[in-house]
Design a protein around this motif. Sequence first.
Motif, PDB file in Angstrom:
ATOM      1  N   GLU A   1       0.816  -1.214   0.000  1.00  0.00           N
ATOM      2  CA  GLU A   1       0.000   0.000   0.000  1.00  0.00           C
ATOM      3  C   GLU A   1       0.851   1.265   0.000  1.00  0.00           C
ATOM      4  O   GLU A   1       0.350   2.362  -0.248  1.00  0.00           O
ATOM      5  N   ASP A   2       2.154   1.131   0.289  1.00  0.00           N
ATOM      6  CA  ASP A   2       3.043   2.295   0.269  1.00  0.00           C
ATOM      7  C   ASP A   2       3.517   2.644  -1.136  1.00  0.00           C
ATOM      8  O   ASP A   2       4.145   3.694  -1.334  1.00  0.00           O
ATOM      9  N   LYS A   3       3.255   1.799  -2.100  1.00  0.00           N
ATOM     10  CA  LYS A   3       3.813   1.995  -3.440  1.00  0.00           C
ATOM     11  C   LYS A   3       2.990   2.947  -4.301  1.00  0.00           C
ATOM     12  O   LYS A   3       3.376   3.243  -5.430  1.00  0.00           O
ATOM     13  N   THR A   4       1.847   3.401  -3.806  1.00  0.00           N
ATOM     14  CA  THR A   4       1.036   4.367  -4.552  1.00  0.00           C
ATOM     15  C   THR A   4       0.953   5.661  -3.759  1.00  0.00           C
ATOM     16  O   THR A   4       0.595   5.652  -2.578  1.00  0.00           O
ATOM     17  N   LEU A   5       1.277   6.761  -4.421  1.00  0.00           N
ATOM     18  CA  LEU A   5       1.227   8.072  -3.788  1.00  0.00           C
ATOM     19  C   LEU A   5       0.359   9.005  -4.611  1.00  0.00           C
ATOM     20  O   LEU A   5       0.158   8.791  -5.808  1.00  0.00           O
TER      21      LEU A   5
ATOM     22  N   GLU B   1     -11.106  23.354  -1.471  1.00  0.00           N
ATOM     23  CA  GLU B   1     -12.155  23.982  -0.663  1.00  0.00           C
ATOM     24  C   GLU B   1     -11.845  25.425  -0.286  1.00  0.00           C
ATOM     25  O   GLU B   1     -12.758  26.238  -0.110  1.00  0.00           O
ATOM     26  N   GLN B   2     -10.546  25.764  -0.160  1.00  0.00           N
ATOM     27  CA  GLN B   2     -10.174  27.061   0.407  1.00  0.00           C
ATOM     28  C   GLN B   2      -9.410  27.972  -0.549  1.00  0.00           C
ATOM     29  O   GLN B   2      -9.096  29.107  -0.185  1.00  0.00           O
ATOM     30  N   THR B   3      -9.047  27.503  -1.738  1.00  0.00           N
ATOM     31  CA  THR B   3      -8.284  28.339  -2.665  1.00  0.00           C
ATOM     32  C   THR B   3      -8.872  28.230  -4.073  1.00  0.00           C
ATOM     33  O   THR B   3      -9.733  27.386  -4.337  1.00  0.00           O
ATOM     34  N   HIS B   4      -8.379  29.084  -4.940  1.00  0.00           N
ATOM     35  CA  HIS B   4      -8.709  29.019  -6.368  1.00  0.00           C
ATOM     36  C   HIS B   4      -7.461  28.627  -7.171  1.00  0.00           C
ATOM     37  O   HIS B   4      -7.386  28.900  -8.371  1.00  0.00           O
ATOM     38  N   ASP B   5      -6.501  28.024  -6.528  1.00  0.00           N
ATOM     39  CA  ASP B   5      -5.262  27.627  -7.200  1.00  0.00           C
ATOM     40  C   ASP B   5      -5.528  26.649  -8.337  1.00  0.00           C
ATOM     41  O   ASP B   5      -6.427  25.794  -8.240  1.00  0.00           O
ATOM     42  N   HIS B   6      -4.722  26.777  -9.382  1.00  0.00           N
ATOM     43  CA  HIS B   6      -4.775  25.799 -10.468  1.00  0.00           C
ATOM     44  C   HIS B   6      -3.935  24.595 -10.043  1.00  0.00           C
ATOM     45  O   HIS B   6      -2.725  24.701  -9.827  1.00  0.00           O
ATOM     46  N   ILE B   7      -4.581  23.445  -9.903  1.00  0.00           N
ATOM     47  CA  ILE B   7      -3.934  22.247  -9.376  1.00  0.00           C
ATOM     48  C   ILE B   7      -3.808  21.193 -10.472  1.00  0.00           C
ATOM     49  O   ILE B   7      -4.779  20.908 -11.183  1.00  0.00           O
ATOM     50  N   LEU B   8      -2.628  20.614 -10.595  1.00  0.00           N
ATOM     51  CA  LEU B   8      -2.410  19.421 -11.410  1.00  0.00           C
ATOM     52  C   LEU B   8      -2.153  18.273 -10.448  1.00  0.00           C
ATOM     53  O   LEU B   8      -1.243  18.345  -9.621  1.00  0.00           O
ATOM     54  N   ALA B   9      -2.958  17.209 -10.540  1.00  0.00           N
ATOM     55  CA  ALA B   9      -2.873  16.112  -9.573  1.00  0.00           C
ATOM     56  C   ALA B   9      -2.709  14.777 -10.290  1.00  0.00           C
ATOM     57  O   ALA B   9      -3.300  14.556 -11.359  1.00  0.00           O
ATOM     58  N   TYR B  10      -1.933  13.890  -9.666  1.00  0.00           N
ATOM     59  CA  TYR B  10      -1.632  12.586 -10.259  1.00  0.00           C
ATOM     60  C   TYR B  10      -1.514  11.536  -9.163  1.00  0.00           C
ATOM     61  O   TYR B  10      -1.064  11.833  -8.041  1.00  0.00           O
ATOM     62  N   ALA B  11      -1.924  10.326  -9.502  1.00  0.00           N
ATOM     63  CA  ALA B  11      -1.552   9.164  -8.694  1.00  0.00           C
ATOM     64  C   ALA B  11      -0.272   8.597  -9.302  1.00  0.00           C
ATOM     65  O   ALA B  11      -0.094   8.617 -10.523  1.00  0.00           O
ATOM     66  N   VAL B  12       0.613   8.111  -8.449  1.00  0.00           N
ATOM     67  CA  VAL B  12       1.910   7.611  -8.909  1.00  0.00           C
ATOM     68  C   VAL B  12       2.171   6.252  -8.278  1.00  0.00           C
ATOM     69  O   VAL B  12       2.078   6.107  -7.055  1.00  0.00           O
ATOM     70  N   THR B  13       2.467   5.266  -9.099  1.00  0.00           N
ATOM     71  CA  THR B  13       2.841   3.951  -8.583  1.00  0.00           C
ATOM     72  C   THR B  13       4.307   3.683  -8.904  1.00  0.00           C
ATOM     73  O   THR B  13       4.767   3.949 -10.020  1.00  0.00           O
ATOM     74  N   ILE B  14       5.023   3.162  -7.931  1.00  0.00           N
ATOM     75  CA  ILE B  14       6.442   2.851  -8.097  1.00  0.00           C
ATOM     76  C   ILE B  14       6.582   1.384  -8.496  1.00  0.00           C
ATOM     77  O   ILE B  14       6.042   0.499  -7.830  1.00  0.00           O
ATOM     78  N   THR B  15       7.301   1.149  -9.580  1.00  0.00           N
ATOM     79  CA  THR B  15       7.520  -0.235 -10.020  1.00  0.00           C
ATOM     80  C   THR B  15       8.966  -0.666  -9.896  1.00  0.00           C
ATOM     81  O   THR B  15       9.267  -1.850  -9.786  1.00  0.00           O
ATOM     82  N   ASP B  16       9.896   0.309  -9.911  1.00  0.00           N
ATOM     83  CA  ASP B  16      11.309  -0.042  -9.849  1.00  0.00           C
ATOM     84  C   ASP B  16      12.092   1.144  -9.313  1.00  0.00           C
ATOM     85  O   ASP B  16      11.810   2.296  -9.655  1.00  0.00           O
ATOM     86  N   SER B  17      13.076   0.861  -8.472  1.00  0.00           N
ATOM     87  CA  SER B  17      13.904   1.917  -7.895  1.00  0.00           C
ATOM     88  C   SER B  17      15.354   1.469  -7.868  1.00  0.00           C
ATOM     89  O   SER B  17      15.668   0.390  -7.367  1.00  0.00           O
ATOM     90  N   GLU B  18      16.222   2.304  -8.443  1.00  0.00           N
ATOM     91  CA  GLU B  18      17.641   1.976  -8.472  1.00  0.00           C
ATOM     92  C   GLU B  18      18.451   3.256  -8.431  1.00  0.00           C
ATOM     93  O   GLU B  18      18.329   4.116  -9.314  1.00  0.00           O
TER      94      GLU B  18
END
Length: 313
Positions: free
Chosen positions: A45-49, A82-99
């Motif tokens: 469950e830690d591999k998705t941010l 809820e509290q700002t009018h900021d332009h937000i870019l949002a993504y889910a990220v999954t880690i498959t390999d780290s080196e």
Amino acid sequence: MNKFENVDIFASLGAIMRQNTAFYQSDFQIDKEIFQKVAASPAAEDKTLLWLSRPSGTHCFRESDVFLKDTAAHNTWRFYAEQTHDHILAYAVTITDSEDEKMKGSLYELDYPQHFKHVIDHALPADTYTLFYEKGEREQLAKQCFDAAPEPQLGKFERFEVKPNDPEALRYILQEEKHRLDKLPLGNFKEHIAALQDSRIESEARRILSGLQTLKEPNNPNTTHFMVEVSLYFTQLASSKDTDRLLAILPFKTLTLGNLKDRRCIYAMVAKDENRNKDIRKPRQSIRAQLTKNKEKAAPKKAANSKNHDLEV
């Protein structure tokens, strides 16, 4: 919304950030450290941010924390909607390999205004903190205060995690999220960055146009021009080519960009006699882009390779 598989996570998120985050880009270094920590975790469950870019900074959280009520991750994820009018870019990220310094994985576009409502509807209550120390851990009720002081028996304080009241329900939510994201169509990351750039320039053009059309009287010191300040966020991110494109799609013959004495801002100025009741121009495709597109249409199709390099940054 698209997904982008087998990408360099740091390079890809960095490219996205440079299209939207004008200030406090140093936040991204903190995000990298979070990614490196969770990459070393054995928990699936830690591999998705969940990651977001805003005009003044970035944030990164474990997906599981965002779906737990009253956590810092949950509250922050909701705050910018809820509290700002900021332009937000949002993504889910999954880690498959780290080196070493590189990390591979997949990015999933999120419709942030819709996603934060989805989080509100599905987030679970949690009433227990697990406090981690260098020699062990202990639990306490979330309502009880705690500090980062060392424990006589457990040693130095390291971190804490929030535990859901119903762990099985949280696992089910995370599985459903994975299934939903996996169904997204495969996108081309280079085209995605180009689209973000186009959107940024067009949004600024429309903002300037609206401002110029709203003015009733010329407002420069000599009362010869209508003027609107160019956004600091745009000027911070814009290359000279971006500025040229901005000027090209604004529909005014007398349009100039300039400074005023004793002011650091840049202003878009239009002569008072010019008709301001116009819409932005649609940018014309460059000759090079047209030739490339025609060449791709004429070229014979090749057998698909096992690795799609277009998705790498």
